[in-house]
Design a protein around this motif. Structure first.
Motif, PDB file in Angstrom:
ATOM      1  N   ILE A  80     -45.378 -12.898 -39.754  1.00  0.00           N
ATOM      2  CA  ILE A  80     -45.674 -13.599 -41.001  1.00  0.00           C
ATOM      3  C   ILE A  80     -46.885 -14.493 -40.768  1.00  0.00           C
ATOM      4  O   ILE A  80     -46.924 -15.273 -39.813  1.00  0.00           O
ATOM      5  CB  ILE A  80     -44.455 -14.411 -41.502  1.00  0.00           C
ATOM      6  N   ARG A  81     -47.879 -14.358 -41.608  1.00  0.00           N
ATOM      7  CA  ARG A  81     -49.112 -15.113 -41.444  1.00  0.00           C
ATOM      8  C   ARG A  81     -49.005 -16.465 -42.142  1.00  0.00           C
ATOM      9  O   ARG A  81     -48.718 -16.548 -43.334  1.00  0.00           O
ATOM     10  CB  ARG A  81     -50.288 -14.325 -42.004  1.00  0.00           C
ATOM     11  N   LEU A  82     -49.224 -17.525 -41.365  1.00  0.00           N
ATOM     12  CA  LEU A  82     -49.301 -18.868 -41.935  1.00  0.00           C
ATOM     13  C   LEU A  82     -50.007 -19.776 -40.941  1.00  0.00           C
ATOM     14  O   LEU A  82     -50.007 -19.523 -39.741  1.00  0.00           O
ATOM     15  CB  LEU A  82     -47.916 -19.420 -42.296  1.00  0.00           C
ATOM     16  N   ASP A  83     -50.594 -20.823 -41.455  1.00  0.00           N
ATOM     17  CA  ASP A  83     -51.277 -21.830 -40.655  1.00  0.00           C
ATOM     18  C   ASP A  83     -50.552 -23.148 -40.894  1.00  0.00           C
ATOM     19  O   ASP A  83     -50.543 -23.658 -42.027  1.00  0.00           O
ATOM     20  CB  ASP A  83     -52.745 -21.930 -41.079  1.00  0.00           C
ATOM     21  N   VAL A  84     -49.917 -23.706 -39.860  1.00  0.00           N
ATOM     22  CA  VAL A  84     -49.111 -24.906 -40.066  1.00  0.00           C
ATOM     23  C   VAL A  84     -49.942 -26.105 -40.490  1.00  0.00           C
ATOM     24  O   VAL A  84     -49.392 -27.099 -40.978  1.00  0.00           O
ATOM     25  CB  VAL A  84     -48.298 -25.262 -38.798  1.00  0.00           C
ATOM     26  N   THR A  85     -51.279 -26.037 -40.340  1.00  0.00           N
ATOM     27  CA  THR A  85     -52.138 -27.146 -40.773  1.00  0.00           C
ATOM     28  C   THR A  85     -52.584 -26.999 -42.225  1.00  0.00           C
ATOM     29  O   THR A  85     -53.273 -27.872 -42.736  1.00  0.00           O
ATOM     30  CB  THR A  85     -53.392 -27.260 -39.880  1.00  0.00           C
ATOM     31  N   ASP A  86     -52.192 -25.916 -42.876  1.00  0.00           N
ATOM     32  CA  ASP A  86     -52.613 -25.623 -44.246  1.00  0.00           C
ATOM     33  C   ASP A  86     -51.366 -25.522 -45.112  1.00  0.00           C
ATOM     34  O   ASP A  86     -50.640 -24.538 -45.075  1.00  0.00           O
ATOM     35  CB  ASP A  86     -53.401 -24.304 -44.268  1.00  0.00           C
ATOM     36  N   GLU A  87     -51.115 -26.557 -45.912  1.00  0.00           N
ATOM     37  CA  GLU A  87     -49.871 -26.578 -46.687  1.00  0.00           C
ATOM     38  C   GLU A  87     -49.784 -25.424 -47.680  1.00  0.00           C
ATOM     39  O   GLU A  87     -48.710 -24.868 -47.904  1.00  0.00           O
ATOM     40  CB  GLU A  87     -49.701 -27.913 -47.419  1.00  0.00           C
ATOM     41  N   VAL A 131     -48.513 -22.471 -45.782  1.00  0.00           N
ATOM     42  CA  VAL A 131     -47.080 -22.579 -45.486  1.00  0.00           C
ATOM     43  C   VAL A 131     -46.260 -22.320 -46.747  1.00  0.00           C
ATOM     44  O   VAL A 131     -45.267 -21.582 -46.719  1.00  0.00           O
ATOM     45  CB  VAL A 131     -46.765 -23.968 -44.901  1.00  0.00           C
ATOM     46  N   ALA A 132     -46.675 -22.916 -47.862  1.00  0.00           N
ATOM     47  CA  ALA A 132     -45.945 -22.737 -49.121  1.00  0.00           C
ATOM     48  C   ALA A 132     -45.964 -21.278 -49.558  1.00  0.00           C
ATOM     49  O   ALA A 132     -44.948 -20.743 -50.027  1.00  0.00           O
ATOM     50  CB  ALA A 132     -46.555 -23.626 -50.207  1.00  0.00           C
ATOM     51  N   ALA A 133     -47.110 -20.617 -49.411  1.00  0.00           N
ATOM     52  CA  ALA A 133     -47.220 -19.216 -49.810  1.00  0.00           C
ATOM     53  C   ALA A 133     -46.327 -18.330 -48.945  1.00  0.00           C
ATOM     54  O   ALA A 133     -45.677 -17.398 -49.445  1.00  0.00           O
ATOM     55  CB  ALA A 133     -48.671 -18.755 -49.711  1.00  0.00           C
ATOM     56  N   ALA A 134     -46.267 -18.608 -47.643  1.00  0.00           N
ATOM     57  CA  ALA A 134     -45.415 -17.823 -46.754  1.00  0.00           C
ATOM     58  C   ALA A 134     -43.950 -17.995 -47.123  1.00  0.00           C
ATOM     59  O   ALA A 134     -43.179 -17.023 -47.149  1.00  0.00           O
ATOM     60  CB  ALA A 134     -45.654 -18.238 -45.303  1.00  0.00           C
TER      61      ALA A 134
END
Length: 233
Positions: free
Chosen positions: A55-62, A65-68
């Motif tokens: 699953i692609r997400l960047d923990v520094t980009d809210e 994270v919300a989209a994931a």
């Protein structure tokens, strides 16, 4: 169980993913991009497509994270375990006088705000009634009793994470969600370096044992949960 692990492409995160897969769990391996071709994670994804899901997400980009979290919700996914593992260590050799505040802010963004963002958006996907766990990978360097002059940004980010962990525990215990902050040991990873005494693959089983409810914080020395039981804060 369904287990989501951030920073699952290398180091401890990858070791946790492998251990969970070996025990038959479904793993959501969270990372910023796609697994590199030929990497161990890409091999695992190819060999176990039904149980390893990147699953692609960047923990520094809210927004990321919300989209994931929204994608998993749309798929009807429910999580049993959220492991906030993604972290960075910058400026290890810097003295206090050399401390780079930009690196400090970057460290806090990943090590503290990242787990906060993950908890904020993935909490609705966690099962309650005692069957769900949030595990924050912390460090003994974030405790008062193990404080030392160095690694300022990393140690302070982990100290703040330990406090957030205590807040989560107070919030979620009555909802049947267990919350732990754990010190996995000094590990031979990109962060820990080759001089570290332990291998991530050797220490991962104890953490998955904890996620499965096989052990409690009183049963193992690696836990910082309820910090007063192992070190004062």
């Amino acid at each position: 169980m369904n287990i989501l692990i951030t920073g699952a492409n290398r180091g401890l995160g990858l070791a946790l993913a492998k251990e969970a897969l070996n025990r038959g769990h479904v793993v959501w391996a969270a990372m910023r991009g796609e697994p590199a071709s030929g990497s161990e994670l890409s091999g695992l994804a190819a060999s176990r497509p039904q149980r390893l899901r990147v699953i692609r997400l960047d923990v520094t980009d809210e927004a990321s994270v919300a989209a994931a979290a929204s994608r998993l919700k749309e798929q009807g996914a429910a999580l049993d375990v959220l492991i906030n593992n993604a972290a960075i260590l910058l400026g290890r050799s810097s003295t206090l006088q050399e401390l780079d505040i930009a690196e400090f802010e970057r460290t806090m963004d990943v090590n503290l705000y990242g787990p906060i963002r993950m908890a904020k958006h993935f909490l609705p996907l966690l099962r309650g009634s005692g069957s769900a766990t949030i595990m924050n990978i912390s460090s003994e360097s974030g405790s008062f009793s193990r404080a030392y002059g160095g690694d300022y940004s990393y140690a302070l980010s982990k100290a703040a994470l330990n406090f957030f962990n205590a807040q989560l525990r107070q919030l979620l215990t009555d909802q049947g969600i267990r919350v732990f902050a754990v010190h996995p040991g000094w590990l031979r990873t990109d962060m820990g370096g080759q001089a570290a005494p332990a291998d991530a693959d050797d220490n991962a089983p104890a953490l998955i044992d904890l996620a499965e409810g096989r052990t409690s914080f009183n049963d193992t020395e690696i836990l910082i949960d309820h910090l007063g039981h192992s070190m004062s804060v």
